[in-house]
Design an enzyme around this catalytic site. Sequence first.
Site, PDB file in Angstrom:
ATOM      1  N   ASP A   1      18.172  25.588 -92.813  1.00 47.74           N
ATOM      2  CA  ASP A   1      17.949  26.138 -91.475  1.00 47.74           C
ATOM      3  C   ASP A   1      17.555  24.998 -90.537  1.00 47.74           C
ATOM      4  O   ASP A   1      17.248  23.886 -90.977  1.00 47.74           O
ATOM      5  CB  ASP A   1      16.875  27.235 -91.483  1.00 47.74           C
ATOM      6  CG  ASP A   1      15.573  26.796 -92.126  1.00 47.74           C
ATOM      7  OD1 ASP A   1      15.108  25.673 -91.836  1.00 47.74           O
ATOM      8  OD2 ASP A   1      15.014  27.570 -92.923  1.00 47.74           O
TER       9      ASP A   1
ATOM     10  N   LYS B   1      21.270  29.696 -89.721  1.00 47.21           N
ATOM     11  CA  LYS B   1      21.264  31.118 -90.077  1.00 47.21           C
ATOM     12  C   LYS B   1      20.574  31.930 -88.993  1.00 47.21           C
ATOM     13  O   LYS B   1      19.664  31.462 -88.315  1.00 47.21           O
ATOM     14  CB  LYS B   1      20.587  31.352 -91.431  1.00 47.21           C
ATOM     15  CG  LYS B   1      19.088  31.104 -91.478  1.00 47.21           C
ATOM     16  CD  LYS B   1      18.535  31.534 -92.825  1.00 47.21           C
ATOM     17  CE  LYS B   1      17.019  31.374 -92.894  1.00 47.21           C
ATOM     18  NZ  LYS B   1      16.602  30.007 -93.120  1.00 47.21           N
TER      19      LYS B   1
ATOM     20  N   GLY C   1      17.483  34.668-101.786  1.00 47.35           N
ATOM     21  CA  GLY C   1      18.617  35.265-101.082  1.00 47.35           C
ATOM     22  C   GLY C   1      19.281  34.283-100.133  1.00 47.35           C
ATOM     23  O   GLY C   1      20.513  34.107-100.158  1.00 47.35           O
TER      24      GLY C   1
ATOM     25  N   GLN D   1     -12.310  44.050-111.448  1.00 47.91           N
ATOM     26  CA  GLN D   1     -11.535  42.874-111.013  1.00 47.91           C
ATOM     27  C   GLN D   1     -12.317  41.909-110.126  1.00 47.91           C
ATOM     28  O   GLN D   1     -11.728  41.014-109.519  1.00 47.91           O
ATOM     29  CB  GLN D   1     -10.233  43.294-110.316  1.00 47.91           C
ATOM     30  CG  GLN D   1      -9.274  44.060-111.226  1.00 47.91           C
ATOM     31  CD  GLN D   1      -8.961  43.279-112.509  1.00 47.91           C
ATOM     32  OE1 GLN D   1      -8.438  42.185-112.456  1.00 47.91           O
ATOM     33  NE2 GLN D   1      -9.285  43.876-113.651  1.00 47.91           N
TER      34      GLN D   1
END
Length: 338
Positions: A181, A204, A237, A47
């Site tokens: 927020d 929140k 969420g 990789q």
Amino acid sequence: MQRTTEPKMISGTANLPLANAITRRMSMHRGRSVGLVDARVERFNDQEIFVEVYENVRSEDMFIIQSTSRPANDNLMELLIISDALRRSSASRITAVIPYFGYARQDRRTKARTPISAKLVANMLVEAGIERVLTLDLHAAQIQGFFDIPVDNLYASPIFALDIKEQFKGELDDVMVVSPDVGGVARARELAKRINAPLSIVDKRREKPGEIAEMTVIGNVTGKKCIIVDDMCDTAGTLCKAAEVLLENGASEVHAYITHGVMSGPAVERVSNSVMKSLVITDSIEPTEAVKNAPNIRILPTAPMFAQAILNIWSGTSVSSLFETETLEPIYEGLFKG
């Protein structure tokens, strides 16, 4: 610096569709074919990343198009290695075009013995030979100060404003912009000003990352078509919960405009099953097939804006002109119709 006839672009593997869209758009602007520099980016069996540039780039003004999205570490290393290859090939200037700047959420120490990874990434980019950065909606604007090189931070809000005016034509009086927020109020206010809409906030409180303890709506959203605005959607969420709270507080419908669709884990399923009528994201991160096929997710193109920004940087003209709706409107003409 020696002036070349055309800017030269090279891409990593993070978002090749966007890189190709940028070159197509630049071809339209220039009236001649503009393509990606021929190169290969491959991985060895362990990789390790290997880059080889097949074209002569000596004294060229080079632009590397590479989001540092998932897998963030691999894509970041690709960007660093491509830059090193160009620097050792005597490119005159190297600009990193990073539509999504990974590690931007780690822009400060939130508690003892934690890193400021965004600053570390900035140092690595400069050490790799990058002399300028072009990005979109940094998670925290102060990250620009982590660099001792020029950083041009574009904004998605002008593009969102154009789309909202088209999608909500005749209904703009019923639209309210919502920040999910308190920290995102400046971003939401900027969009609200562009479409002349009122602003609300969802406050929140988190007990721990990924969990939301409580949400409170600040402002009257009764009967409003609420548009949640944020810079990124990760697991979705918070976004889906905010949409539910807004409807519980009297909103008639909820939409969301998010710049970077990270869309990790259950995000697509959550959005598809949520009360949101639509989620609009940009293509700063290459969308998965699940995102493309989701019935209530739309993707707005950033290639027109990035193409113009690259041309402005190359020609030495203003990039900040792209912050204005009047400047972007002709660039996006016809793309938001229907």
